[in-house]
Write a protein that holds these residues in place. Sequence first.
Motif, PDB file in Angstrom:
ATOM      1  N   THR A 130       4.678   5.645  12.460  1.00 46.41           N
ATOM      2  CA  THR A 130       3.429   6.335  12.760  1.00 46.41           C
ATOM      3  C   THR A 130       3.297   7.541  11.852  1.00 46.41           C
ATOM      4  O   THR A 130       4.146   8.444  11.875  1.00 46.41           O
ATOM      5  N   LEU A 131       2.245   7.554  11.024  1.00 50.42           N
ATOM      6  CA  LEU A 131       2.021   8.639  10.077  1.00 50.42           C
ATOM      7  C   LEU A 131       1.353   9.820  10.769  1.00 50.42           C
ATOM      8  O   LEU A 131       0.913   9.721  11.920  1.00 50.42           O
ATOM      9  N   GLU A 132       1.247  10.943  10.041  1.00 46.72           N
ATOM     10  CA  GLU A 132       0.707  12.167  10.640  1.00 46.72           C
ATOM     11  C   GLU A 132      -0.757  12.011  11.052  1.00 46.72           C
ATOM     12  O   GLU A 132      -1.235  12.684  11.966  1.00 46.72           O
ATOM     13  N   ASN A 133      -1.485  11.091  10.416  1.00 49.18           N
ATOM     14  CA  ASN A 133      -2.894  10.879  10.762  1.00 49.18           C
ATOM     15  C   ASN A 133      -3.087   9.841  11.870  1.00 49.18           C
ATOM     16  O   ASN A 133      -4.211   9.461  12.196  1.00 49.18           O
ATOM     17  N   GLY A 134      -1.989   9.365  12.447  1.00 53.96           N
ATOM     18  CA  GLY A 134      -2.065   8.391  13.525  1.00 53.96           C
ATOM     19  C   GLY A 134      -2.019   6.950  13.076  1.00 53.96           C
ATOM     20  O   GLY A 134      -1.921   6.050  13.912  1.00 53.96           O
ATOM     21  N   ALA A 135      -2.088   6.721  11.767  1.00 55.65           N
ATOM     22  CA  ALA A 135      -2.018   5.351  11.253  1.00 55.65           C
ATOM     23  C   ALA A 135      -0.639   4.768  11.532  1.00 55.65           C
ATOM     24  O   ALA A 135       0.376   5.460  11.433  1.00 55.65           O
ATOM     25  N   LYS A 136      -0.603   3.485  11.876  1.00 54.08           N
ATOM     26  CA  LYS A 136       0.657   2.823  12.200  1.00 54.08           C
ATOM     27  C   LYS A 136       0.948   1.713  11.199  1.00 54.08           C
ATOM     28  O   LYS A 136       0.066   0.903  10.889  1.00 54.08           O
ATOM     29  N   LEU A 137       2.175   1.689  10.716  1.00 50.97           N
ATOM     30  CA  LEU A 137       2.619   0.658   9.777  1.00 50.97           C
ATOM     31  C   LEU A 137       3.691  -0.179  10.456  1.00 50.97           C
ATOM     32  O   LEU A 137       4.714   0.348  10.911  1.00 50.97           O
ATOM     33  N   VAL A 138       3.461  -1.488  10.546  1.00 54.22           N
ATOM     34  CA  VAL A 138       4.463  -2.397  11.110  1.00 54.22           C
ATOM     35  C   VAL A 138       5.450  -2.720   9.999  1.00 54.22           C
ATOM     36  O   VAL A 138       5.135  -3.463   9.067  1.00 54.22           O
ATOM     37  N   LEU A 139       6.648  -2.167  10.087  1.00 54.75           N
ATOM     38  CA  LEU A 139       7.573  -2.205   8.969  1.00 54.75           C
ATOM     39  C   LEU A 139       8.151  -3.591   8.707  1.00 54.75           C
ATOM     40  O   LEU A 139       8.410  -3.946   7.553  1.00 54.75           O
ATOM     41  N   ASP A 140       8.365  -4.385   9.757  1.00 54.07           N
ATOM     42  CA  ASP A 140       8.965  -5.701   9.531  1.00 54.07           C
ATOM     43  C   ASP A 140       8.032  -6.626   8.759  1.00 54.07           C
ATOM     44  O   ASP A 140       8.492  -7.529   8.060  1.00 54.07           O
ATOM     45  N   SER A 141       6.732  -6.400   8.856  1.00 52.98           N
ATOM     46  CA  SER A 141       5.793  -7.246   8.110  1.00 52.98           C
ATOM     47  C   SER A 141       5.202  -6.534   6.891  1.00 52.98           C
ATOM     48  O   SER A 141       4.427  -7.125   6.135  1.00 52.98           O
ATOM     49  N   ALA A 142       5.542  -5.267   6.693  1.00 56.01           N
ATOM     50  CA  ALA A 142       5.013  -4.516   5.548  1.00 56.01           C
ATOM     51  C   ALA A 142       5.634  -5.015   4.252  1.00 56.01           C
ATOM     52  O   ALA A 142       6.763  -5.500   4.230  1.00 56.01           O
ATOM     53  N   LYS A 143       4.900  -4.865   3.176  1.00 62.21           N
ATOM     54  CA  LYS A 143       5.374  -5.321   1.878  1.00 62.21           C
ATOM     55  C   LYS A 143       6.515  -4.439   1.389  1.00 62.21           C
ATOM     56  O   LYS A 143       6.670  -3.279   1.776  1.00 62.21           O
ATOM     57  N   ILE A 144       7.323  -5.001   0.513  1.00 59.32           N
ATOM     58  CA  ILE A 144       8.388  -4.230  -0.130  1.00 59.32           C
ATOM     59  C   ILE A 144       7.763  -3.356  -1.212  1.00 59.32           C
ATOM     60  O   ILE A 144       6.885  -3.790  -1.957  1.00 59.32           O
ATOM     61  N   GLY A 145       8.198  -2.111  -1.273  1.00 56.65           N
ATOM     62  CA  GLY A 145       7.653  -1.184  -2.260  1.00 56.65           C
ATOM     63  C   GLY A 145       7.080   0.050  -1.581  1.00 56.65           C
ATOM     64  O   GLY A 145       7.401   0.353  -0.430  1.00 56.65           O
ATOM     65  N   THR A 146       6.201   0.755  -2.271  1.00 56.73           N
ATOM     66  CA  THR A 146       5.634   1.996  -1.743  1.00 56.73           C
ATOM     67  C   THR A 146       4.611   1.701  -0.655  1.00 56.73           C
ATOM     68  O   THR A 146       3.655   0.961  -0.861  1.00 56.73           O
TER      69      THR A 146
END
Length: 387
Positions: A130-146
Amino acid sequence: MQQQEFLQLIDKYLNGTASAEEERLLLDFFDSFQSTQGWDESVLGVKEQLEAKMLKRLQQTVYQSKKQHPPKVIRLFTIRNVAAAAIILVAIGAGTYYYIQLNAKRSFIANSTKAIKHDVDPGNNKAILTLENGAKLVLDSAKIGTLAKKGKISIRKTKDGQLIYAVDRGNDAATNEPITYNTITTPRGGQYQVILPDGTKVWLNAASSLKFPTAFAGNQRSVELIGEAYFEVTKNTAKPFMVKVDKMQVKVLGTHFNIMAYSDEAEIKTTLLEGAIQLNNGSKRNFLKPGQQGIVKDDNVQVIDADTDEAIAWKNGFFEFRRVSIQDIMKQLSRWYDTEVTYEGKIPDDEFVGKIERNVKLSQVLHILELNHVHFKIENKKITVTP
């Protein structure tokens, strides 16, 4: 078996020269003592000390075997009525050792060949950032890289499933930017590793979260933990590292330690493997040395010698039990397999000692436990425990 023969077998077992038949005979004899009644300490020694030596020897034997033929389930002891009695070792894989009663072995083989209708897979690397702006990134399905970048700070996911925070060291602007916070959260059935902006490595166990700044400014590095995590802190004497857990704080300079602080556990346990840390709980201050564990319960802090292997077994891919009840075991299993646990009837008060890999299906773990006078039913990710 005569006492002298028993003592000779103990010596042979502990120095590794006992045959398979002699080992079986020794363990059967040891199993016959359901309590310390009839145990002559003046001749046989202190029973608990002998049990510890036998466990250590068994660990060495299994680990040697594991190098050649890695087993899935390493071993399981059960201690009935808080006394060393039945010693059971079950291993899956060729070339491993079996110290089990014949009827128990047949039961395990029979059960393991049945199709399980409602089996559950083990947990794996998954988390939400969870980023500071409330956005959520699902890490197991997120792409490799930045995954994200703000100013001189970038967040990158590696192919090994690590999350790395990197700060551009070539420009001091990053330390002058407003401090923002991210939170990494693992669900039940998940785990994840994150490398913080200062290089500190953190492994999160299931059902845990870590809140941390995207850059460490000021004169200290502070994070907040819920659940369980293992830390390898980058040393910086000018900027102590602080972990806040409820009302407790752990202060370190550079060290390796584990904190277990689940809300459904009665105690918060901090185990130190390397370095030195200070536990602050209200007005109380306690210092830990390597190999010690600080136990916080309510306003009290107790410092004891710790089994560090047991404390970080989860991080190394194992469940490890040392004299724990079935209820304590089921708490660990429910988090890792994301299941609900209920109990029916009077559950035996046996204590268990054992070590099982965390990458096996739930049914395999439960079948091992069923060799020890408890039974289970799995249905729709719900485990029912019965006598």
